[in-house]
Design a protein around this motif. Structure first.
Motif, PDB file in Angstrom:
ATOM      1  N   ILE A 146       0.826  -1.208   0.000  1.00 44.36           N
ATOM      2  CA  ILE A 146       0.000   0.000   0.000  1.00 44.36           C
ATOM      3  C   ILE A 146       0.863   1.262   0.000  1.00 44.36           C
ATOM      4  N   HIS A 147       1.963   1.213   0.753  1.00 47.16           N
ATOM      5  CA  HIS A 147       2.879   2.353   0.885  1.00 47.16           C
ATOM      6  C   HIS A 147       4.288   1.881   0.506  1.00 47.16           C
ATOM      7  N   PRO A 148       4.559   1.688  -0.779  1.00 48.62           N
ATOM      8  CA  PRO A 148       5.814   1.037  -1.198  1.00 48.62           C
ATOM      9  C   PRO A 148       7.086   1.782  -0.824  1.00 48.62           C
ATOM     10  N   ASN A 149       7.028   3.097  -0.683  1.00 51.05           N
ATOM     11  CA  ASN A 149       8.242   3.874  -0.415  1.00 51.05           C
ATOM     12  C   ASN A 149       8.277   4.449   0.995  1.00 51.05           C
ATOM     13  N   ALA A 150       7.372   4.001   1.836  1.00 53.63           N
ATOM     14  CA  ALA A 150       7.271   4.579   3.181  1.00 53.63           C
ATOM     15  C   ALA A 150       8.360   4.076   4.113  1.00 53.63           C
ATOM     16  N   LYS A 151       8.716   4.920   5.079  1.00 56.16           N
ATOM     17  CA  LYS A 151       9.552   4.475   6.186  1.00 56.16           C
ATOM     18  C   LYS A 151       8.661   3.738   7.180  1.00 56.16           C
ATOM     19  N   ILE A 152       9.157   2.652   7.729  1.00 50.09           N
ATOM     20  CA  ILE A 152       8.392   1.849   8.677  1.00 50.09           C
ATOM     21  C   ILE A 152       8.992   2.008  10.069  1.00 50.09           C
ATOM     22  N   VAL A 153       8.189   2.507  10.993  1.00 44.55           N
ATOM     23  CA  VAL A 153       8.597   2.621  12.393  1.00 44.55           C
ATOM     24  C   VAL A 153       7.801   1.605  13.198  1.00 44.55           C
ATOM     25  N   ILE A 154       8.494   0.780  13.972  1.00 44.19           N
ATOM     26  CA  ILE A 154       7.843  -0.199  14.839  1.00 44.19           C
ATOM     27  C   ILE A 154       7.751   0.387  16.240  1.00 44.19           C
ATOM     28  N   GLY A 155       6.538   0.520  16.732  1.00 45.37           N
ATOM     29  CA  GLY A 155       6.327   1.030  18.082  1.00 45.37           C
ATOM     30  C   GLY A 155       5.663  -0.012  18.950  1.00 45.37           C
ATOM     31  N   GLY A 156       5.845   0.095  20.239  1.00 45.67           N
ATOM     32  CA  GLY A 156       5.199  -0.851  21.138  1.00 45.67           C
ATOM     33  C   GLY A 156       5.155  -0.339  22.552  1.00 45.67           C
ATOM     34  N   HIS A 157       4.118  -0.720  23.269  1.00 48.30           N
ATOM     35  CA  HIS A 157       3.940  -0.342  24.670  1.00 48.30           C
ATOM     36  C   HIS A 157       4.066  -1.578  25.553  1.00 48.30           C
ATOM     37  N   SER A 158       4.870  -1.480  26.610  1.00 46.18           N
ATOM     38  CA  SER A 158       5.006  -2.544  27.600  1.00 46.18           C
ATOM     39  C   SER A 158       5.477  -3.836  26.914  1.00 46.18           C
ATOM     40  N   SER A 159       4.702  -4.917  26.969  1.00 43.90           N
ATOM     41  CA  SER A 159       5.109  -6.145  26.291  1.00 43.90           C
ATOM     42  C   SER A 159       5.199  -5.942  24.781  1.00 43.90           C
ATOM     43  N   ALA A 164       8.730  -5.467  20.010  1.00 43.96           N
ATOM     44  CA  ALA A 164       9.456  -4.631  19.046  1.00 43.96           C
ATOM     45  C   ALA A 164      10.963  -4.869  19.165  1.00 43.96           C
ATOM     46  N   ILE A 165      11.458  -4.976  20.402  1.00 45.30           N
ATOM     47  CA  ILE A 165      12.887  -5.238  20.614  1.00 45.30           C
ATOM     48  C   ILE A 165      13.237  -6.639  20.118  1.00 45.30           C
ATOM     49  N   ARG A 166      12.369  -7.602  20.368  1.00 45.87           N
ATOM     50  CA  ARG A 166      12.586  -8.963  19.865  1.00 45.87           C
ATOM     51  C   ARG A 166      12.660  -8.951  18.337  1.00 45.87           C
ATOM     52  N   PHE A 167      11.766  -8.193  17.699  1.00 54.25           N
ATOM     53  CA  PHE A 167      11.750  -8.075  16.245  1.00 54.25           C
ATOM     54  C   PHE A 167      13.058  -7.469  15.749  1.00 54.25           C
ATOM     55  N   ALA A 168      13.588  -6.500  16.510  1.00 54.35           N
ATOM     56  CA  ALA A 168      14.852  -5.855  16.126  1.00 54.35           C
ATOM     57  C   ALA A 168      16.021  -6.829  16.156  1.00 54.35           C
ATOM     58  N   GLY A 169      15.915  -7.861  16.978  1.00 55.22           N
ATOM     59  CA  GLY A 169      16.974  -8.859  17.060  1.00 55.22           C
ATOM     60  C   GLY A 169      16.738 -10.069  16.185  1.00 55.22           C
ATOM     61  N   SER A 170      15.702 -10.029  15.361  1.00 61.70           N
ATOM     62  CA  SER A 170      15.340 -11.171  14.526  1.00 61.70           C
ATOM     63  C   SER A 170      15.871 -11.018  13.110  1.00 61.70           C
ATOM     64  N   ARG A 171      15.552 -11.987  12.269  1.00 66.93           N
ATOM     65  CA  ARG A 171      15.972 -11.939  10.864  1.00 66.93           C
ATOM     66  C   ARG A 171      15.247 -10.861  10.086  1.00 66.93           C
ATOM     67  N   TYR A 172      14.222 -10.252  10.706  1.00 66.04           N
ATOM     68  CA  TYR A 172      13.456  -9.197  10.038  1.00 66.04           C
ATOM     69  C   TYR A 172      13.942  -7.794  10.406  1.00 66.04           C
ATOM     70  N   ALA A 173      15.031  -7.697  11.124  1.00 63.80           N
ATOM     71  CA  ALA A 173      15.465  -6.429  11.728  1.00 63.80           C
ATOM     72  C   ALA A 173      15.531  -5.277  10.738  1.00 63.80           C
ATOM     73  N   ARG A 260      21.322  -8.417  23.819  1.00 67.87           N
ATOM     74  CA  ARG A 260      21.735  -8.744  22.454  1.00 67.87           C
ATOM     75  C   ARG A 260      20.816  -8.085  21.434  1.00 67.87           C
ATOM     76  N   ASP A 261      19.515  -8.155  21.681  1.00 66.97           N
ATOM     77  CA  ASP A 261      18.563  -7.588  20.727  1.00 66.97           C
ATOM     78  C   ASP A 261      18.749  -6.074  20.593  1.00 66.97           C
ATOM     79  N   LEU A 262      18.928  -5.393  21.723  1.00 66.64           N
ATOM     80  CA  LEU A 262      19.156  -3.942  21.669  1.00 66.64           C
ATOM     81  C   LEU A 262      20.453  -3.617  20.945  1.00 66.64           C
ATOM     82  N   SER A 263      21.455  -4.460  21.119  1.00 70.71           N
ATOM     83  CA  SER A 263      22.764  -4.210  20.508  1.00 70.71           C
ATOM     84  C   SER A 263      22.711  -4.272  18.984  1.00 70.71           C
ATOM     85  N   THR A 264      21.697  -4.927  18.441  1.00 70.55           N
ATOM     86  CA  THR A 264      21.593  -5.028  16.981  1.00 70.55           C
ATOM     87  C   THR A 264      20.959  -3.785  16.354  1.00 70.55           C
ATOM     88  N   ILE A 265      20.370  -2.912  17.162  1.00 77.65           N
ATOM     89  CA  ILE A 265      19.625  -1.775  16.613  1.00 77.65           C
ATOM     90  C   ILE A 265      20.577  -0.656  16.193  1.00 77.65           C
TER      91      ILE A 265
END
Length: 329
Positions: A146-159, A164-173, A260-265
């Protein structure tokens, strides 16, 4: 040959002992069910008018099941995905998401994570531990169409911030261009976390240890068992809450290893927390998170755990940060 047999025998005995200990912990380490407790989170700030809440939409995940989400449209080339915390669903992002979209700061998507919402396939459960990450990646793929050129920001509250931090440390980072963390959960014993998240969480500690031991052996057969319950006041319940999590959902909802996950960001990070947070110690976020990644930390005086999402104080902080994201190359 005799030495090898002895070593093999000892290894087998060791595995049997560890398996037996794990099973005993699983059986007898159930813990307590959620109960109403004055030492929990204040949900009163979530009681406001939701009549103009955007309707739920769906996208099909890789396993054929529907991912439910709400979309707050805006004229912006930035997309913000907000991941809700434990126990409820995306509805409570209403005021923040509406503000961000109305201000033209970002298109906002707020998914009801698998196992949550009004009509989940299995409330409080997922199929496997990494499924929430896969679902988020599938949602991003849908958004990219839908938004092919958009910047994607991942946000999250509490868990959701933990996810979001887990996602940052994954293969999808690399699918994210930034992270917005609102009082993020790091780990039960991180310096940022109060005991049992201030009375909100009732972990089945023995069972979690036992199931984690089996997981280390490659055994996931019992990951469907309940591992944690939550203490939501009765007046805040409407039948769409999710107050009991399986081990695999509980594990999926947190960083694998927050250090580790934070260190990948390497992307921009904004962390916002309130000094009156009942679940987390706001003053600890800066020293803990900044030890592993470059982050902007904003502490809001007298703001609670829920207030960091629904209060007006957070809106200006997020607005200024998103303006910077929009202006960056």
């Amino acid at each position: 040959m005799g030495i090898l047999l002895t070593i093999l025998y000892l290894l087998v005995i060791s595995v049997v002992i560890q398996f037996s200990i794990a099973v005993m912990l699983i059986i007898f380490g159930k813990g307590k069910q959620s109960r109403q407790d004055k030492h929990s989170l204040d949900f009163n700030e979530l009681f406001f008018d939701y009549t103009s809440l955007p309707r739920l939409q769906t996208v099909t995940a890789r396993d054929g099941q529907n991912i439910h989400y709400r979309h707050y449209s805006a004229r912006s080339n930035t997309v913000l995905i907000l991941l809700h915390g434990s126990g409820w669903h995306s509805q409570y992002f209403f005021s923040l998401a509406r503000f961000i979209s109305t201000e033209g700061l970002a298109e906002v998507y707020t998914p009801d994570l698998r196992g949550h919402g009004a009509t989940p396939e299995r409330r409080g459960d997922v199929d496997y531990i990494d499924q929430l990450e896969d679902d988020l990646a599938d949602l991003i793929l849908h958004i990219r169409k839908i938004h092919p050129n958009a910047k994607i920001v991942i946000g999250g509250h509490s868990s959701g911030g933990g996810l979001a931090i887990r996602f940052a440390g994954s293969r999808y980072a690399q699918q994210a261009d930034g992270y917005l963390l609102l009082s993020p959960f790091l780990k039960y014993n991180a310096p940022t976390t109060r005991a049992n998240s201030g009375g909100w969480a009732n972990p089945y500690t023995g069972r979690i240890i036992g199931l984690s031991m089996l997981n280390m052996m490659g055994i996931h057969r019992f990951d469907f068992l309940a591992a944690i319950s939550f203490n939501m006041p009765k007046e805040a319940r409407d039948g769409t809450e999710t107050l009991l999590y399986s081990h695999r959902l509980n594990t999926a909802y947190a960083p694998r290893d927050y250090k580790r996950d934070l260190s990948t960001i390497t992307q921009p990070v904004l962390v916002v927390a309130g000094t009156a947070d009942e679940a987390f110690i706001a003053e600890q976020f800066e020293p803990v998170i900044s030890a592993y990644t470059l982050a902007e930390i904003s502490l809001l005086p007298d703001v609670t755990h829920m207030g960091v999402v629904v209060g007006t104080d957070v809106q200006l902080v997020v607005k200024n940060w998103l303006i910077g994201i929009n202006q960056s190359v």
